[in-house]
Write an enzyme that holds these catalytic residues in place. Sequence first.
Site, PDB file in Angstrom:
ATOM      1  N   ASP A   1       2.170  -1.162  -1.340  1.00  0.00           N
ATOM      2  CA  ASP A   1       1.523  -2.206  -0.541  1.00  0.00           C
ATOM      3  C   ASP A   1       0.249  -2.782  -1.154  1.00  0.00           C
ATOM      4  OD1 ASP A   1       3.229  -2.501   1.639  1.00  0.00           O
ATOM      5  OD2 ASP A   1       2.497  -0.665   2.559  1.00  0.00           O
TER       6      ASP A   1
ATOM      7  N   ARG B   1      13.397  -5.138   3.524  1.00  0.00           N
ATOM      8  CA  ARG B   1      13.826  -3.790   3.943  1.00  0.00           C
ATOM      9  C   ARG B   1      15.032  -3.837   4.885  1.00  0.00           C
ATOM     10  NH1 ARG B   1      11.158   1.182   3.542  1.00  0.00           N
ATOM     11  NH2 ARG B   1      10.514   0.325   1.526  1.00  0.00           N
TER      12      ARG B   1
ATOM     13  N   GLY C   1      -3.075   1.248   1.940  1.00  0.00           N
ATOM     14  CA  GLY C   1      -2.519   0.868   0.640  1.00  0.00           C
ATOM     15  C   GLY C   1      -2.614   1.998  -0.379  1.00  0.00           C
ATOM     16  N   PHE C   2      -3.116   3.162   0.053  1.00  0.00           N
ATOM     17  CA  PHE C   2      -3.223   4.322  -0.845  1.00  0.00           C
ATOM     18  C   PHE C   2      -2.508   5.528  -0.257  1.00  0.00           C
ATOM     19  CE2 PHE C   2      -6.596   1.631  -2.231  1.00  0.00           C
ATOM     20  CZ  PHE C   2      -6.621   1.804  -3.610  1.00  0.00           C
TER      21      PHE C   2
ATOM     22  N   ILE D   1      -7.888   4.739   3.908  1.00  0.00           N
ATOM     23  CA  ILE D   1      -7.928   3.496   3.136  1.00  0.00           C
ATOM     24  C   ILE D   1      -6.494   3.017   2.936  1.00  0.00           C
ATOM     25  CG2 ILE D   1      -8.828   2.413   1.054  1.00  0.00           C
ATOM     26  CD1 ILE D   1     -11.206   4.101   1.455  1.00  0.00           C
TER      27      ILE D   1
ATOM     28  N   HIS E   1       0.888   8.418  -0.280  1.00  0.00           N
ATOM     29  CA  HIS E   1       2.292   8.294   0.070  1.00  0.00           C
ATOM     30  C   HIS E   1       2.817   9.608   0.612  1.00  0.00           C
ATOM     31  CE1 HIS E   1       6.555   7.307  -0.144  1.00  0.00           C
ATOM     32  NE2 HIS E   1       6.150   6.052  -0.087  1.00  0.00           N
TER      33      HIS E   1
ATOM     34  N   HIS F   1      14.127   2.634   0.702  1.00  0.00           N
ATOM     35  CA  HIS F   1      13.276   3.790   0.416  1.00  0.00           C
ATOM     36  C   HIS F   1      13.674   5.015   1.210  1.00  0.00           C
ATOM     37  CE1 HIS F   1       9.355   5.322  -1.248  1.00  0.00           C
ATOM     38  NE2 HIS F   1       9.810   4.553  -2.207  1.00  0.00           N
TER      39      HIS F   1
ATOM     40  N   ARG G   1       6.496   1.572  -7.941  1.00  0.00           N
ATOM     41  CA  ARG G   1       6.493   0.130  -7.691  1.00  0.00           C
ATOM     42  C   ARG G   1       5.135  -0.495  -7.970  1.00  0.00           C
ATOM     43  NH1 ARG G   1       8.617   1.310  -1.744  1.00  0.00           N
ATOM     44  NH2 ARG G   1       6.917   2.797  -2.061  1.00  0.00           N
TER      45      ARG G   1
HETATM   46  C1  LIG Z   1       5.469   1.055   2.253  1.00  0.00           C
HETATM   47  C2  LIG Z   1       4.810   2.169   2.866  1.00  0.00           C
HETATM   48  O1  LIG Z   1       5.002   2.460   4.000  1.00  0.00           O
HETATM   49  S1  LIG Z   1       3.816   3.087   1.855  1.00  0.00           S
HETATM   50  C3  LIG Z   1       2.606   3.756   2.951  1.00  0.00           C
HETATM   51  C4  LIG Z   1       1.705   2.698   3.491  1.00  0.00           C
HETATM   52  N1  LIG Z   1       0.622   3.297   4.291  1.00  0.00           N
HETATM   53  C5  LIG Z   1      -0.649   3.291   3.897  1.00  0.00           C
HETATM   54  O2  LIG Z   1      -1.024   2.790   2.847  1.00  0.00           O
HETATM   55  C6  LIG Z   1      -1.628   3.907   4.850  1.00  0.00           C
HETATM   56  C7  LIG Z   1      -2.636   4.807   4.151  1.00  0.00           C
HETATM   57  N2  LIG Z   1      -2.005   6.052   3.729  1.00  0.00           N
HETATM   58  C8  LIG Z   1      -1.781   7.063   4.590  1.00  0.00           C
HETATM   59  O3  LIG Z   1      -2.147   7.018   5.766  1.00  0.00           O
HETATM   60  C9  LIG Z   1      -1.020   8.273   4.093  1.00  0.00           C
HETATM   61  O4  LIG Z   1      -1.236   8.450   2.702  1.00  0.00           O
HETATM   62  C10 LIG Z   1       0.502   8.171   4.368  1.00  0.00           C
HETATM   63  C11 LIG Z   1       0.763   7.848   5.855  1.00  0.00           C
HETATM   64  C12 LIG Z   1       1.135   7.087   3.525  1.00  0.00           C
HETATM   65  C13 LIG Z   1       1.144   9.507   4.011  1.00  0.00           C
HETATM   66  O5  LIG Z   1       0.641  10.465   4.897  1.00  0.00           O
HETATM   67  P1  LIG Z   1       0.703  12.034   4.569  1.00  0.00           P
HETATM   68  O6  LIG Z   1       1.991  12.378   3.927  1.00  0.00           O
HETATM   69  O7  LIG Z   1       0.345  12.720   5.836  1.00  0.00           O
HETATM   70  O8  LIG Z   1      -0.481  12.167   3.524  1.00  0.00           O
HETATM   71  P2  LIG Z   1      -0.898  13.413   2.640  1.00  0.00           P
HETATM   72  O9  LIG Z   1      -0.299  14.672   3.174  1.00  0.00           O
HETATM   73  O10 LIG Z   1      -0.646  13.074   1.222  1.00  0.00           O
HETATM   74  O11 LIG Z   1      -2.472  13.473   2.851  1.00  0.00           O
HETATM   75  C14 LIG Z   1      -3.244  14.396   2.130  1.00  0.00           C
HETATM   76  C15 LIG Z   1      -4.703  14.191   2.444  1.00  0.00           C
HETATM   77  O12 LIG Z   1      -5.141  12.956   1.909  1.00  0.00           O
HETATM   78  C16 LIG Z   1      -5.688  12.141   2.908  1.00  0.00           C
HETATM   79  N3  LIG Z   1      -5.222  10.777   2.703  1.00  0.00           N
HETATM   80  C17 LIG Z   1      -3.951  10.383   2.480  1.00  0.00           C
HETATM   81  N4  LIG Z   1      -3.919   9.052   2.343  1.00  0.00           N
HETATM   82  C18 LIG Z   1      -5.179   8.612   2.472  1.00  0.00           C
HETATM   83  C19 LIG Z   1      -5.780   7.344   2.442  1.00  0.00           C
HETATM   84  N5  LIG Z   1      -5.028   6.255   2.238  1.00  0.00           N
HETATM   85  N6  LIG Z   1      -7.114   7.226   2.613  1.00  0.00           N
HETATM   86  C20 LIG Z   1      -7.864   8.329   2.809  1.00  0.00           C
HETATM   87  N7  LIG Z   1      -7.351   9.572   2.865  1.00  0.00           N
HETATM   88  C21 LIG Z   1      -6.028   9.696   2.702  1.00  0.00           C
HETATM   89  C22 LIG Z   1      -5.090  12.665   4.204  1.00  0.00           C
HETATM   90  O13 LIG Z   1      -5.883  12.353   5.330  1.00  0.00           O
HETATM   91  C23 LIG Z   1      -5.021  14.145   3.920  1.00  0.00           C
HETATM   92  O14 LIG Z   1      -6.292  14.700   4.104  1.00  0.00           O
HETATM   93  P3  LIG Z   1      -6.465  16.086   4.914  1.00  0.00           P
HETATM   94  O15 LIG Z   1      -5.656  17.082   4.135  1.00  0.00           O
HETATM   95  O16 LIG Z   1      -7.945  16.286   4.899  1.00  0.00           O
HETATM   96  O17 LIG Z   1      -5.891  15.805   6.275  1.00  0.00           O
HETATM   97  O1  LIG Z   2       8.978   6.127   2.133  1.00  0.00           O
HETATM   98  C1  LIG Z   2       7.992   6.008   2.885  1.00  0.00           C
HETATM   99  O2  LIG Z   2       7.492   6.956   3.534  1.00  0.00           O
HETATM  100  C2  LIG Z   2       7.351   4.690   3.071  1.00  0.00           C
HETATM  101  C3  LIG Z   2       8.152   3.527   2.606  1.00  0.00           C
HETATM  102  O3  LIG Z   2       8.990   3.013   3.311  1.00  0.00           O
HETATM  103  C4  LIG Z   2       7.931   3.036   1.261  1.00  0.00           C
HETATM  104  O4  LIG Z   2       7.099   3.596   0.540  1.00  0.00           O
HETATM  105  O5  LIG Z   2       8.571   2.026   0.889  1.00  0.00           O
END
Ligand SMILES: CC(=O)SCCNC(=O)CCNC(=O)[C@H](O)C(C)(C)COP(=O)(O)OP(=O)(O)OC[C@H]1O[C@@H](n2cnc3c(N)ncnc32)[C@H](O)[C@@H]1OP(=O)(O)O
Ligand SMILES: O=C([O-])CC(=O)C(=O)O
Length: 374
Positions: free
Chosen positions: A310, A335, A256-257, A254, A259, A185, A268
């Site tokens: 996820d 990965r 799993g939500f 929350i 990106h 990724h 995916r």
């Molecule tokens: C395989 C992977 O690694 S995929 C990612 C797995 N991680 C998760 O599922 C953790 C939950 N998700 C998150 O924390 C985030 O969406 C991330 C870390 C994946 C991306 O972070 P960012 O790029 O900073 O998110 P983004 O800029 O889109 O956020 C926009 C807004 O939505 C909110 N937001 C984003 N994701 C979530 C969430 N899962 N639940 C609630 N609010 C959320 C942010 O807090 C932000 O709010 P704000 O503007 O009031 O601060």
């Molecule tokens: O690309 C990212 O920021 C997170 C990641 O590894 C994926 O979604 O597989």
Amino acid sequence: MAKQLNGAGLRGQVAGKTALSTVGKSGSGLTYRGYDVKDLANKCQFEEVAYLILKGKLPTQTELDSYKEKLRGMRGLPDALKEVLERIPKDAHPMDVLRTGCSMLGNLEMEKSFDEQQEVTDRMLACFPSIICYWYRFSHDGVRVEVETDDDSIGGHFLHMLHGEKPRELHEQVMHVSLILYAEHEFNASTFTARVCASTLSDMHSCVTGAIGSLRGPLHGGANEAAMEMIEGFTSADDAEEKMMGMLERKEKIMGFGHAVYADSDPRNGIIKEWSEKLAADVGDTVLYPVSVRCEEVMWREKKLFCNADFFHASAYNFMGIPTKLFTPIFVMSRLTGWAAHVMEQRSDNRIIRPSADYTGEELRPVPSIADRA
Ligand SMILES: CC(=O)SCCNC(=O)CCNC(=O)[C@H](O)C(C)(C)COP(=O)(O)OP(=O)(O)OC[C@H]1O[C@@H](n2cnc3c(N)ncnc32)[C@H](O)[C@@H]1OP(=O)(O)O
Ligand SMILES: O=C([O-])CC(=O)C(=O)O
């Protein structure tokens, strides 16, 4: 719709080049070396995709057969590593176990020159499932599991050691899909960790050990585990909706939500969701899958946030009888291919990665004598 990529977290800044994958490029959600991930997940086994990512081309049947045979022959663990794994307590987190296991392997089977990079990567690919399951079965069941199985695939090897019997074909197939979806990724946090480490001309085990540490966190790979912990607390779809509305009101994240790169969907998600639905039917589930679907609906309706890779992995793994704390280590088993390929790419055209910082601290000042300090 493209996501606005700016602000903190180096978002949207180009930090280097890669020929390995594209993420969120218009017209193709996710590609590995030019192939759409959906096409790969439909037509390939994980070992074919690992070969593609690591060696640059899809293997022929003969190449695939000999690659799988080679990996099968590399599943064993040295005694010294087994001894270390046996000393790690049952309540340790398996990601910490894997981090230690990888680091210990680097002590026992050091990468002495970059000419060995493909060999050491294949070795890790073959034996990471052994490390996870050897520790898990020893610490949880008191069993010294046989790690040198003759299973055809990496996913099958993992499930066999975990459950003490050969996996069903359906489960082995889901493992192929899952490992393909997680394999690569672009410049995500753990891969970037590996590349920064590689840029100092460090060894492969150090790069991968660091990457495991980055993947562990709930904002990255740890989200599949965190999502499971959340959904198993919901008793029905209505209960899920009510509790999620409360979480959103309290501005809780929350897992799993959302990106960092994708704007309105993760390519995916549809694939693993479909497999989760099949597995739900297979086990006769009437709670976890409907709960997951309702979570998806609520998040989209309330926040326009979508499931990332996820979220539906949580229910899918659960239906296959995989303990929640082993979810993120499975991500590592996959990965690893992306990490290692990025390390190789960084090494092939290297300059040490060393960005700058905006200084926000004190102006220059003299050091007071110790008697004059408050
Ligand atoms: C395989 C992977 O690694 S995929 C990612 C797995 N991680 C998760 O599922 C953790 C939950 N998700 C998150 O924390 C985030 O969406 C991330 C870390 C994946 C991306 O972070 P960012 O790029 O900073 O998110 P983004 O800029 O889109 O956020 C926009 C807004 O939505 C909110 N937001 C984003 N994701 C979530 C969430 N899962 N639940 C609630 N609010 C959320 C942010 O807090 C932000 O709010 P704000 O503007 O009031 O601060
Ligand atoms: O690309 C990212 O920021 C997170 C990641 O590894 C994926 O979604 O597989």
